[in-house]
Motif scaffolding. Structure first.
Motif, short mmCIF file in Angstrom:
data_model
loop_
_atom_site.label_atom_id
_atom_site.label_comp_id
_atom_site.label_asym_id
_atom_site.label_seq_id
_atom_site.Cartn_x
_atom_site.Cartn_y
_atom_site.Cartn_z
N TYR A 1 0.14 12.11 0.18
CA TYR A 1 -0.57 13.12 0.95
C TYR A 1 -0.04 14.51 0.58
O TYR A 1 1.12 14.67 0.19
N LEU B 1 -5.07 13.11 2.32
CA LEU B 1 -4.83 12.06 1.34
C LEU B 1 -5.17 12.54 -0.08
O LEU B 1 -6.24 13.10 -0.33
N ARG C 1 -4.43 6.67 -2.87
CA ARG C 1 -3.90 5.45 -2.24
C ARG C 1 -3.87 4.32 -3.25
O ARG C 1 -4.84 4.12 -3.99
N THR D 1 0.83 -1.20 0.00
CA THR D 1 0.00 0.00 0.00
C THR D 1 0.87 1.25 0.00
O THR D 1 1.81 1.36 0.78
N TYR E 1 0.67 5.62 -0.31
CA TYR E 1 -0.18 6.80 -0.16
C TYR E 1 0.60 8.05 -0.60
O TYR E 1 1.79 8.17 -0.34
N ASN F 1 -8.00 1.91 5.72
CA ASN F 1 -6.70 2.51 5.41
C ASN F 1 -6.83 3.97 4.99
O ASN F 1 -5.91 4.51 4.39
N LYS F 2 -7.96 4.58 5.25
CA LYS F 2 -8.11 6.00 4.96
C LYS F 2 -8.06 6.76 6.28
O LYS F 2 -8.86 6.51 7.17
N PHE F 3 -7.12 7.67 6.39
CA PHE F 3 -6.91 8.39 7.63
C PHE F 3 -7.24 9.87 7.45
O PHE F 3 -6.83 10.50 6.49
#
Lengths: 114, 113
Positions: free
Chosen positions: A35, A45, A48, A31, A33, B99-101
């Motif tokens: 940001y 975010l 993802r 995974t 991400y 998994n989303k913060f």
């Protein structure tokens, strides 16, 4: 073990120019991400990935931002054309797949758009 | 709209003091609440996290207190040290997208010697 690597660390560009950021996640982390962190704010975010698939890009301004994660490892985030409001720190993070696994953040790329 | 509201924006304490940082949320689907520590020029790093099935969690000098009914949680730093001077972020993740913060706006802590 190496952490999340990002480059460049700093970038200054004129508005309307393109810019690209690169991220190499921790080995084995599925995974990834991206940001954006504005000055004095928490990270927000943008996108993802699970392996090479973008599973959440709802906050990515698709008119000017694009991202890719070829082969499910490294990732590139691009802005074209950049606007003054894009000045921020762009953070990359990675984690193992699964519920609530710890995200490991890179040091970020500080973008200044003049 | 800020999903997680954090206060105060900044905090100054003397060495040995106990700074307390507070966060509040509205989304009842949130069920994972981590705290991150960020030093200048670095990315955030996970400090401690809690699930809503417990009201308190301690790791070393760091304690999270969680009030599910009030939808609030806080970070306490016991015996604070100058090396704790950093920006602290609370965050929350929903059970439907684990998994989303969503991050708070941060608290800049300065611990004076």
């Amino acid at each position: 073990e190496a952490g999340v690597v990002q480059s460049p660390r700093y970038k200054i560009i004129e508005k309307k120019q393109p810019v690209a950021f690169w991220c190499n996640p921790i080995s084995g982390h599925n995974t990834l991400y991206w940001y954006r962190q504005n000055l004095g704010q928490g990270p927000e975010l943008l996108i993802r990935y699970e392996n090479e698939e973008a599973v959440d890009d709802s906050q990515l301004p698709k008119d000017r931002f694009s991202a890719e994660r070829l082969k499910g490892v490294d990732s590139t985030l691009k802005i074209q054309p950049a606007e003054l409001g894009d000045s921020a720190v762009y953070l990359c993070a990675s984690s193992l797949r699964g519920n609530y696994n710890e995200q490991f953040f890179g040091p970020g790329t500080r973008l200044t758009v003049l | 709209q800020q999903q997680v509201k954090q206060s105060p924006q900044s905090l100054i304490v003397q060495k040995g003091g106990i700074p307390i940082i507070n966060c509040a949320y509205e989304n009842t689907a949130f069920d994972y609440f981590p705290w991150y520590q960020q030093f200048p020029g670095k990315g955030p790093a996970l400090l401690i996290a809690i699930r809503p099935d417990v009201s308190e969690k301690k790791e070393g000098r760091f304690t999270i207190s969680f009030n599910k009914s009030a939808k609030q949680f806080s970070l306490h730093i016991m015996d604070s040290q100058p090396g704790d001077s950093a920006t602290y972020f609370c965050a929350a993740s929903p059970d439907y997208n684990f998994n989303k913060f969503y991050f708070g706006s941060g608290t800049k802590l300065n611990v004076k010697p």
